[in-house]
Design an enzyme around this catalytic site. Structure first.
Site, PDB file in Angstrom:
ATOM      1  NE  ARG A  34      -2.615  -1.592   3.222  1.00 30.91           N
ATOM      2  CZ  ARG A  34      -2.366  -2.855   3.582  1.00 30.91           C
ATOM      3  NH1 ARG A  34      -2.589  -3.837   2.723  1.00 30.91           N
ATOM      4  NH2 ARG A  34      -1.893  -3.143   4.766  1.00 30.91           N
ATOM      5  CD  GLU A  88      -2.964  -4.223  14.614  1.00 24.54           C
ATOM      6  OE1 GLU A  88      -3.005  -3.722  13.488  1.00 24.54           O
ATOM      7  OE2 GLU A  88      -3.890  -4.166  15.433  1.00 24.54           O
TER       8      GLU A  88
HETATM    9  P1  AMP Z   1       3.117  -2.066  12.194  1.00 25.18           P
HETATM   10  O1  AMP Z   1       4.497  -2.500  11.780  1.00 25.18           O
HETATM   11  O2  AMP Z   1       2.530  -2.892  13.278  1.00 25.18           O
HETATM   12  O3  AMP Z   1       3.061  -0.583  12.485  1.00 25.18           O
HETATM   13  O4  AMP Z   1       2.180  -2.356  10.951  1.00 25.18           O
HETATM   14  C1  AMP Z   1       2.175  -1.485   9.884  1.00 25.18           C
HETATM   15  C2  AMP Z   1       2.044  -2.189   8.569  1.00 25.18           C
HETATM   16  O5  AMP Z   1       1.091  -3.247   8.593  1.00 25.18           O
HETATM   17  C3  AMP Z   1       1.567  -1.193   7.544  1.00 25.18           C
HETATM   18  O6  AMP Z   1       2.270  -1.429   6.343  1.00 25.18           O
HETATM   19  C4  AMP Z   1       0.092  -1.455   7.416  1.00 25.18           C
HETATM   20  O7  AMP Z   1      -0.270  -1.424   6.077  1.00 25.18           O
HETATM   21  C5  AMP Z   1      -0.130  -2.841   7.996  1.00 25.18           C
HETATM   22  N1  AMP Z   1      -1.148  -2.853   9.065  1.00 25.18           N
HETATM   23  C6  AMP Z   1      -0.966  -3.155  10.368  1.00 25.18           C
HETATM   24  N2  AMP Z   1      -2.103  -3.104  11.072  1.00 25.18           N
HETATM   25  C7  AMP Z   1      -3.059  -2.729  10.188  1.00 25.18           C
HETATM   26  C8  AMP Z   1      -4.468  -2.478  10.295  1.00 25.18           C
HETATM   27  N3  AMP Z   1      -5.136  -2.603  11.443  1.00 25.18           N
HETATM   28  N4  AMP Z   1      -5.113  -2.099   9.171  1.00 25.18           N
HETATM   29  C9  AMP Z   1      -4.469  -1.969   7.988  1.00 25.18           C
HETATM   30  N5  AMP Z   1      -3.159  -2.190   7.829  1.00 25.18           N
HETATM   31  C10 AMP Z   1      -2.453  -2.561   8.904  1.00 25.18           C
END
Ligand code: AMP
Length: 173
Positions: free
Chosen positions: A61, A98
């Site tokens: 994305r 996440e």
């Molecule tokens: P993080 O490393 O946990 O901050 O996760 C960020 C990455 O995972 C980004 O590239 C987001 O596109 C994707 N991501 C994580 N959680 C979500 C969520 N609840 N909704 C959409 N994309 C998410």
């Protein structure tokens, strides 16, 4: 259209891609001409005077907003990809998101000392992905000017792993 109106174009999808995760789907925002323009303009305006030389973003994305904002800023674009996708010599970072453990790669000559780098992604969740990208950029001598997101999930504390970096988000939950 303000940032609160942008929120109405972000769709919650429960239990995707795993049970217990509420996925923030930005495709309705991308599809709406006014909302899409509003979001791209907000990023451009925020970083216009920061002499950004490169926008760096991770698939998938990040590849939608990253090049659009880079074009507006008069900056170049550098892709960060899942392992095995980039053709040339690579540097790799491993991190937690996440909902997964993952690795990302960048071409080893993509960022040069002195580059002023804006990092861009759709969602800031736990911050693991963006922290890994910051490390890659800094290990190559680049300066991280900012970490920008369409959506910030504040309850996951994603700013913490980003340390002292400037964090900018358009919509918060
Ligand atoms: P993080 O490393 O946990 O901050 O996760 C960020 C990455 O995972 C980004 O590239 C987001 O596109 C994707 N991501 C994580 N959680 C979500 C969520 N609840 N909704 C959409 N994309 C998410």
């Amino acid at each position: 259209m303000g940032n609160n109106q942008l929120k109405s174009f972000i769709r919650d999808v429960p239990d995707f891609p795993k049970k217990g995760i509420v996925f923030k789907d930005i495709t309705p925002l991308l599809k709406d001409p006014r909302a899409f323009r509003e979001a791209v303009d907000a990023f451009t305006e925020h970083y216009r005077r920061q002499a950004v030389s490169l926008v760096v973003a991770a698939e998938a994305r990040g590849f939608i907003l990253g090049p659009t904002v880079a074009y507006n800023l008069g900056a170049g674009f550098v892709p960060v990809r899942k392992p095995g996708k980039l053709p040339y010599l690579r540097k790799k970072a491993t991190y937690q998101t996440e909902y997964s453990t993952d690795s990302l790669e960048i071409h080893e000559d993509a960022v040069r000392p002195g580059d002023r780098v804006l990092l861009l992604d759709d969602v800031l969740a736990t911050g693991g992905t963006m922290a890994a990208c910051c490390k890659l950029i800094e290990s190559m001598g680049g300066q991280v000017v900012g970490c920008a997101f369409l959506v910030e999930l504040t309850f996951l504390g994603g700013r913490k792993p980003l340390g002292g970096h400037d964090v900018f988000s358009l919509v918060q939950y």
